[in-house]
Design an enzyme around this catalytic site. Sequence first.
Site, PDB file in Angstrom:
ATOM      1  CE  LYS A   1     -38.516 -22.104 -41.275  1.00  0.00           C
ATOM      2  NZ  LYS A   1     -38.815 -23.545 -41.433  1.00  0.00           N
TER       3      LYS A   1
ATOM      4  CE1 TYR B   1     -41.724 -21.671 -42.552  1.00  0.00           C
ATOM      5  CE2 TYR B   1     -42.774 -23.695 -41.826  1.00  0.00           C
ATOM      6  CZ  TYR B   1     -41.922 -23.038 -42.684  1.00  0.00           C
ATOM      7  OH  TYR B   1     -41.266 -23.736 -43.678  1.00  0.00           O
TER       8      TYR B   1
ATOM      9  CB  THR C   1     -42.001 -27.570 -44.477  1.00  0.00           C
ATOM     10  OG1 THR C   1     -42.910 -26.560 -44.064  1.00  0.00           O
ATOM     11  CG2 THR C   1     -42.155 -27.819 -45.968  1.00  0.00           C
ATOM     12  CB  THR C   2     -37.585 -30.170 -43.538  1.00  0.00           C
ATOM     13  OG1 THR C   2     -37.456 -28.816 -43.968  1.00  0.00           O
ATOM     14  CG2 THR C   2     -36.441 -30.976 -44.117  1.00  0.00           C
TER      15      THR C   2
ATOM     16  NE  ARG D   1     -43.298 -26.550 -49.041  1.00  0.00           N
ATOM     17  CZ  ARG D   1     -42.587 -27.623 -49.404  1.00  0.00           C
ATOM     18  NH1 ARG D   1     -41.280 -27.562 -49.483  1.00  0.00           N
ATOM     19  NH2 ARG D   1     -43.184 -28.764 -49.676  1.00  0.00           N
TER      20      ARG D   1
ATOM     21  CB  ILE E   1     -35.894 -23.001 -38.652  1.00  0.00           C
ATOM     22  CG1 ILE E   1     -36.150 -22.443 -37.239  1.00  0.00           C
ATOM     23  CG2 ILE E   1     -36.474 -24.400 -38.785  1.00  0.00           C
ATOM     24  CD1 ILE E   1     -37.613 -22.257 -36.880  1.00  0.00           C
TER      25      ILE E   1
ATOM     26  CE1 TYR F   1     -56.140 -25.595 -52.997  1.00  0.00           C
ATOM     27  CE2 TYR F   1     -58.011 -25.469 -51.497  1.00  0.00           C
ATOM     28  CZ  TYR F   1     -57.501 -25.670 -52.769  1.00  0.00           C
ATOM     29  OH  TYR F   1     -58.346 -25.944 -53.811  1.00  0.00           O
TER      30      TYR F   1
END
Length: 292
Positions: free
Chosen positions: A161, A133, A44-45, A138, A203, A107
């Site tokens: 995660k 994850y 994501t980052t 999000r 993380i 989504y």
Amino acid sequence: MFRGSMVALVTPMNEDESVDYAALERLLEWHIQSGTQAIVAVGTTGESATLDMKEHCDVIRFVVERVNKRIPVIAGTGANSTTEAIQLTQCAKQVGADACLLVTPYYNKPTQEGLYLHHKKIAEAVDIPQILYNVPGRTACDMQPETIGRLAKVANIVGVKEATGDLSRVSKILELVDADFDLYTGDDATAVEFILLGGHGGISVTANVAPDLVAQAYNAALAGDADKTRQLDSPLMELHQKLFVEANPIPVKWAMAEMGLIKPAIRLPLTPLSEPYHDIVRGALIHAGVLS
């Protein structure tokens, strides 16, 4: 399999939004020298949502080659399409990544059974260690501990995660998995407490700007030294909070540019940090001692 501070690495970019590979190489060397224990590339980052398939694979390949087995490389290969996630995971395996990190499908809001079948199919299709994850803030999708427990029985699904920030999930998940299944946090603000409760590492977004300090705090937590852990983490608390004043990675990329680590570039639809937040993020950097 992996322990301690694992940086959720940004993808540095040039003004034209192309990947800045020279800056990426400098960041990798900095992290290795600073005690970061694994690199998570294109999560994501790392703006995975705006890199196309070729760029995604190219960045993973570059990171793997430059790190050159000095520390593990974990590739972000999740997608809301099971087929696309398999393709990205195959790419990561082909270029030599040590493991993959697969975000829950975003989504389309699958059921728990859909999550189970999605991750099971990817794991069976690509023989590489895979880390689940879960980041419902999000994805609009929350993988429950019971589903994690089911997936932990799949041979090459090796960890999760957990980025909810809900510390009660540590004990719930530990009760449902074998001892060799690893728990990592994705929530910087609660990370050291997560590790002290039995987690194996984090993380981290904060590690992008303070890799040595985050590594020291996580190592103390892994050693079970609660007092030392909290003492080390205390100067970082403002960063843990202020690096999320706008959607990640907007604040952390601005912070890294302010520190001279990368150019102030980010891809649409993300935009540079709003001016009212500049002093807030700068103040957190100064408080942590990473900016004078």
